[in-house]
Design a protein around this motif. Structure first.
Motif, short mmCIF file in Angstrom:
data_model
loop_
_atom_site.label_atom_id
_atom_site.label_comp_id
_atom_site.label_asym_id
_atom_site.label_seq_id
_atom_site.Cartn_x
_atom_site.Cartn_y
_atom_site.Cartn_z
N ILE A 1 40.58 81.61 -2.32
CA ILE A 1 39.87 82.87 -2.54
C ILE A 1 40.37 83.50 -3.82
N LEU A 2 39.47 83.73 -4.77
CA LEU A 2 39.78 84.36 -6.05
C LEU A 2 39.24 85.79 -6.01
N SER B 1 44.40 84.28 -4.63
CA SER B 1 44.90 84.76 -5.93
C SER B 1 44.04 85.90 -6.41
N HIS B 2 44.61 86.72 -7.30
CA HIS B 2 43.84 87.76 -7.96
C HIS B 2 43.74 87.47 -9.45
N ASP B 3 43.11 88.38 -10.17
CA ASP B 3 42.74 88.12 -11.55
C ASP B 3 43.87 88.31 -12.56
N GLY C 1 35.20 77.14 -4.48
CA GLY C 1 36.04 78.23 -3.99
C GLY C 1 35.23 79.44 -3.60
N ILE C 2 35.93 80.53 -3.32
CA ILE C 2 35.33 81.80 -2.94
C ILE C 2 35.69 82.82 -4.00
N ASP D 1 37.98 86.87 -17.99
CA ASP D 1 38.74 86.25 -16.90
C ASP D 1 37.90 86.19 -15.62
N HIS D 2 37.16 87.27 -15.35
CA HIS D 2 36.33 87.30 -14.15
C HIS D 2 35.24 86.23 -14.23
#
Length: 742
Positions: free
Chosen positions: A84-85, A59-61, A116-117, A103-104
């Motif tokens: 993986i984020l 996933s992304h942010d 997680g990563i 969010d980050h």
């Protein structure tokens, strides 16, 4: 290119198209494709009704906050598989104060807490990191981004809405009927100056309008694959999303093995090829030597022409594009591409090579080889180059190609997806940009039509972009320039930037650590179960043949609000139907008054109190992004149903179901905004006890009977809809499990 809707068997490079096959013989032949063999290793269902479990998630942010919050509300205590984020969408942190960086910080805390990563901002775009560090032969990966495609590396990857990732995090299956597999047989070799985007646009143009591969798996086979470098294959593969296929897979070879070895993962290589006699439901045959340099004009990747065809028929083609484009714009805006024609040539004012499609080393090397020693000039076409990862950027610096690009006048930037979805690199009003990115949907480049702003994007390959930039922005085919060395030299991958910055916590949850919640990160509102009867106001009617998810919930300026459901919902249909939110909010207020046993304050066609909500009527909604917000925002505003002729993608239909929105089907439903639809006996319909849903539409002062279907539903999907959404369903399951253990 040749397209055949007839199923055929493939053996030793030859096709047989039998008129009929015995059911058992056909079933066995279908299991011989690469896709079927990978699926069989990940399937806990039957051959026809799949229940898949993936090897990794990504996933992304823009998506991971909502996914983690949803999974947490459903009982998540750890990530059971690698998750993986990445942080390649909200990386600029330029809109909304601290909320992007918040969010980050949330993402890092989630990776620490659940195991997680976490890939920090500007280090890699999501799909390049997954290619470099995770994808491998025979794997399956699920990502919350529509361009989750690693088929060229032997990975069957699918882009879906966040709800499907939540299911995997909770140990549930990804359920679907067995998808058809379409062979894409490649032969020949591309001409110098032809790149992966040219091949991709050729394929998309051929199949999109006829829905030839919709929700199917593309399987790339044939001798032409051996003539393509790995980055070339990756560049074609990632664009298969724009065909509306479900996924993609390629046969693998020594080139695949060498690429994985370069990235320190030779153990992830296995030879993948169809078994002799493999049966494909459809066949596409493409001779790579026939591919021309292409351009996709606004507003879709399928709106593609060869650049030579464009230049030879410029006025006619641009006129047609402007007329078609105008149908997607409000009356106060116009697509004035003719303004950019000078001396018989179409000119662009801005160019980008970026993201998962354009930012690979092979593409940037090609541009650098043409631009080295040249001068872009101060008043021509600006060029920005975004390497897809920091390792790619590091090698470009080591090889001297980054300096060559900078010396020519290009601007080197960091790994960022902004040019692909309107989150950065927004062109000036009225200008035309050319980009080697994934999409050119209306307004996706970041303009704001509500404020009178409109820019346009055309998709091209990096090679033609470099040629055009050298020509002052005049659209020029990459095949019309001399290439000293059209081949990509050996690439050296150095992952020290990852070792020094990526948080590697997979399988090591620190459950006592708290999640870091910024002030804009809000939980999902409480959702009610599906009532047995509903009174729904038609809050919007969309008449375009296809409605993209970017039109349902805009990208770009909304990205900073992805973690706040209520604020984000205010952008729903803002570019397509700005009055929708107000209509939905009015009905939502009326429902709250009804629940409080007060008068709803609405002009209703019935006096019997029943739950109120809204619906959207459309033709084929849901093309494009996997973002679940295209559905969740409707739900937050009190939406209970979509009515369509069909749904453009499986992922959008799945998003609707996971958010408790009924994906109803009726090709003859023609309501007006403000009409009311009364539905009854919903539970029996969703449970499959009756084949059609009967309703009545209050239109022009009278009731009209109407019927709906809903398409195939799994038992779990039926339960999710009845519960009012995936969050409620998982809470019920957790409660039932607790009771059973007492």
């Amino acid at each position: 290119m040749r397209l055949s809707a007839l199923g055929g068997c493939y053996q030793a490079g030859q096709w047989q198209f039998p008129a009929a096959m015995a059911p058992a013989e056909l079933a066995a032949a279908r299991q011989k494709t690469i896709a079927a063999k990978i699926i069989a290793q990940h399937n806990t269902g039957t051959q026809d009704q799949l229940a898949l479990h993936f090897d990794a998630l990504a996933s992304h942010d823009i998506t991971y906050v909502g996914i983690v919050q949803t999974a947490k509300a459903s009982g998540l205590d750890h990530f059971p598989i690698p998750y993986i984020l990445t942080n390649c969408h909200n990386s600029l942190c330029a809109v909304g104060g601290t909320i992007n960086a918040d969010d980050h910080r949330f993402g890092l805390s989630a990776a620490q807490k659940y195991g997680g990563i976490f890939v920090p901002p500007h280090l890699a775009v999501i799909h390049q990191y997954m290619r470099e560090m995770v994808a491998g032969c025979g794997k399956m990966i699920l990502g919350s981004d529509s361009h989750t495609r690693y088929g060229a590396l032997g990975t069957l990857a699918i882009g879906e809405g966040g709800g499907e990732l939540v299911k995997q995090l909770l140990g549930q299956a990804y359920e679907l009927a067995r998808p058809e597999v379409v062979a894409v047989e490649l032969s020949g070799q591309p001409k110098p100056g032809i790149g992966p985007q040219d091949v991709a646009l050729t394929l998309i143009k051929a199949v999109f309008a006829e829905h030839f591969v919709t929700n199917k798996i593309l399987e790339f086979i044939g001798p032409g694959i051996a003539n393509l470098p790995m980055d070339f294959r990756n560049g074609i593969d990632v664009m298969t999303t724009e065909t509306t296929c479900l996924s993609s897979i390629w046969q693998t070879d020594d080139t695949t093995r060498a690429w994985l070895a370069t990235h320190g993962r030779v153990q992830d290589y296995h030879r993948l090829a169809p078994d002799p006699g493999a049966y494909y439901d459809r066949v596409i045959q493409l001779d790579l030597s026939t591919v021309e340099a292409m351009i996709a004009l606004p507003f879709h990747p399928s709106n593609a022409y060869s650049i030579h065809e464009l230049n030879e028929n410029l006025d006619e083609i641009i006129h047609d594009v402007e007329v078609a484009g105008q149908s997607q714009l409000s009356d106060n805006l116009a697509l004035n591409l003719h303004d950019h024609i000078h001396n018989g040539r179409l000119y662009a004012q801005e160019a980008s090579i970026a993201g998962c499609a354009g930012g690979t080393y092979g593409n940037i090397h090609a541009a650098a080889s043409l631009l080295a020693g040249q001068d872009i000039g101060p008043t021509g076409c600006d060029l920005s180059v975004y390497p897809a990862s920091m390792p790619v950027a590091a090698y470009l610096m080591q090889s001297g190609e980054a300096k060559a690009l900078v010396d020519a006048g290009a601007i080197m930037k960091t790994a960022f997806c902004g040019p692909c979805f309107g989150g950065g690199e927004t062109p000036a009003n009225g200008t035309l940009a050319i980009r080697h990115t994934t999409r050119n949907f209306v307004h996706r480049e970041g303009s704001k039509p509500a404020a009178g702003q409109l820019a346009s994007v055309a998709l091209m390959d990096a090679r033609s972009i470099a040629a055009s930039v050298l020509n002052g922005g005049a659209i020029t085919a990459g095949t019309d320039v001399a290439w000293q060395d059209p081949h990509t030299p050996p690439y050296v991958f150095d992952d020290r930037s990852y070792h020094h910055r990526v948080f590697q916590g997979s399988g090591q949850p620190q459950v006592d650590l708290p999640l870091q919640l910024g002030p804009n990160i809000k939980p999902w509102p409480e959702l009610m179960p599906l009532p047995d009867q509903l009174l729904l106001q038609v809050a919007s009617v969309l008449t375009d043949p296809v409605t993209t998810t970017d039109e349902l919930i805009p990208s770009g300026e909304t990205s900073s609000y992805r973690s706040n459901p209520e604020l984000l919902a205010n952008f729903t249909l803002s570019r397509k139907d700005p009055e929708y939110v107000g209509r939905a909010r009015a009905v939502q207020k009326g429902e709250k008054l009804r629940q409080a046993k007060q008068q709803p304050g609405l002009a209703l066609p019935i006096t019997t109190p029943m739950p109120l909500g809204t619906l959207i009527a459309a033709q084929r909604p849901g093309d494009g992004s996997a973002r679940e917000q295209a559905a969740s925002c409707q739900k937050v505003l009190g939406g209970w149903a979509n009515v369509a002729v069909g749904y453009a993608t499986k992922r959008y239909r799945s998003n609707l179901i996971n958010w408790g929105i009924l994906p109803l089907i009726n090709a003859d439903f023609h309501p007006a905004v403000g009409d009311w639809l009364q539905l009854a006996a919903l539970h029996a319909f969703i449970q499959g006890q009756v084949p059609t849903l009967n309703g009545r539409l209050w239109h022009a002062g009278q009731w009209q009977p109407v019927q709906f279907t809903i398409g195939p539903l799994t038992a779990e999907e039926r339960a999710i809809l009845l519960a009012g959404g995936l969050i409620n369903y998982n809470r019920q399951e957790r409660s039932n499990a607790h009771v059973a253990n007492i």
